[in-house]
Scaffold this active site. Structure first.
Site, PDB file in Angstrom:
ATOM      1  N   HIS A  14       0.838  -1.204   0.000  1.00 54.62           N
ATOM      2  CA  HIS A  14       0.000   0.000   0.000  1.00 54.62           C
ATOM      3  C   HIS A  14       0.868   1.247   0.000  1.00 54.62           C
ATOM      4  O   HIS A  14       2.099   1.183   0.051  1.00 54.62           O
ATOM      5  CB  HIS A  14      -1.006   0.010   1.172  1.00 54.62           C
ATOM      6  CG  HIS A  14      -0.420   0.332   2.517  1.00 54.62           C
ATOM      7  ND1 HIS A  14      -1.192   0.624   3.611  1.00 54.62           N
ATOM      8  CD2 HIS A  14       0.862   0.414   2.947  1.00 54.62           C
ATOM      9  CE1 HIS A  14      -0.412   0.870   4.653  1.00 54.62           C
ATOM     10  NE2 HIS A  14       0.827   0.744   4.280  1.00 54.62           N
ATOM     11  N   CYS A  33       5.098   5.069   5.282  1.00 61.54           N
ATOM     12  CA  CYS A  33       3.940   4.548   4.545  1.00 61.54           C
ATOM     13  C   CYS A  33       3.571   5.452   3.373  1.00 61.54           C
ATOM     14  O   CYS A  33       2.743   5.088   2.542  1.00 61.54           O
ATOM     15  CB  CYS A  33       2.750   4.331   5.472  1.00 61.54           C
ATOM     16  SG  CYS A  33       2.851   2.762   6.383  1.00 61.54           S
ATOM     17  N   GLU A 126      -0.702  -4.689  11.586  1.00 63.97           N
ATOM     18  CA  GLU A 126       0.050  -4.255  10.404  1.00 63.97           C
ATOM     19  C   GLU A 126       1.543  -4.539  10.608  1.00 63.97           C
ATOM     20  O   GLU A 126       2.259  -4.865   9.664  1.00 63.97           O
ATOM     21  CB  GLU A 126      -0.180  -2.769  10.152  1.00 63.97           C
ATOM     22  CG  GLU A 126       0.466  -2.263   8.865  1.00 63.97           C
ATOM     23  CD  GLU A 126       0.273  -0.770   8.678  1.00 63.97           C
ATOM     24  OE1 GLU A 126      -0.510  -0.390   7.801  1.00 63.97           O
ATOM     25  OE2 GLU A 126       0.897   0.010   9.415  1.00 63.97           O
TER      26      GLU A 126
HETATM   27 NI    NI Z   1       2.517   0.972   5.448  1.00 65.81          NI
END
Ligand code: NI
Length: 139
Positions: A14, A33, A126
């Site tokens: 992602h 991220c 995660e």
């Molecule tokens: Ni990430």
């Protein structure tokens, strides 16, 4: 009421970034991220179902059945995919762990209820240290 949990696993890529924000702001808010060329996580998913044990089997839900529902509705669709572009049920949704929990809930709440028990919680790791939990829209 008794609670049973099935653990499943998937790998997915992602990127967390808002296109209307500058690279600097995305980096500041989303950190690693926000990496432009994607990155992956090894997700561990825990699905908890509640109900009363069946008189004949002693099961709240047959965990083989629960595993099949999770695989068909969730992990088969997420595993080795890019969450930003490949997954129909994540279209237009920022693929944070929190939003994934809500989307996963919506995918399996009805199929689980069809077996006479209730979805109680989605817990999604995660990373080893970061996870989100969702107990449904009424909480
Ligand atoms: Ni990430």
């Amino acid at each position: 009421m008794i609670y049973v949990t099935r653990k499943e696993h998937f790998n997915a890529a992602h990127k967390l970034a808002r296109p209307e924000w500058s690279d600097e702001k995305n980096e500041e808010v989303f950190g690693k991220c926000a990496n432009a060329n994607w990155h992956g996580h090894n997700f561990n998913l825990y699905v908890t179902v509640k109900g009363e044990p069946n008189e004949l089997t002693g099961f709240v839900i047959d965990l083989k059945v629960l595993s099949k529902i999770i695989r068909e509705k969730v992990t088969d669709q997420l595993d080795h995919k890019n969450l930003n572009v490949d997954v129909p049920f994540m279209q237009g949704i920022m693929p944070s762990t929190e939003n994934l929990c809500i989307a996963i809930w919506k995918q399996i709440v009805e199929p689980i209820a069809a077996h006479g028990c209730y979805l109680h919680a989605i817990k999604l790791y995660e990373t080893e240290n970061n996870f989100a939990e969702y107990f449904g829209p009424e909480h």
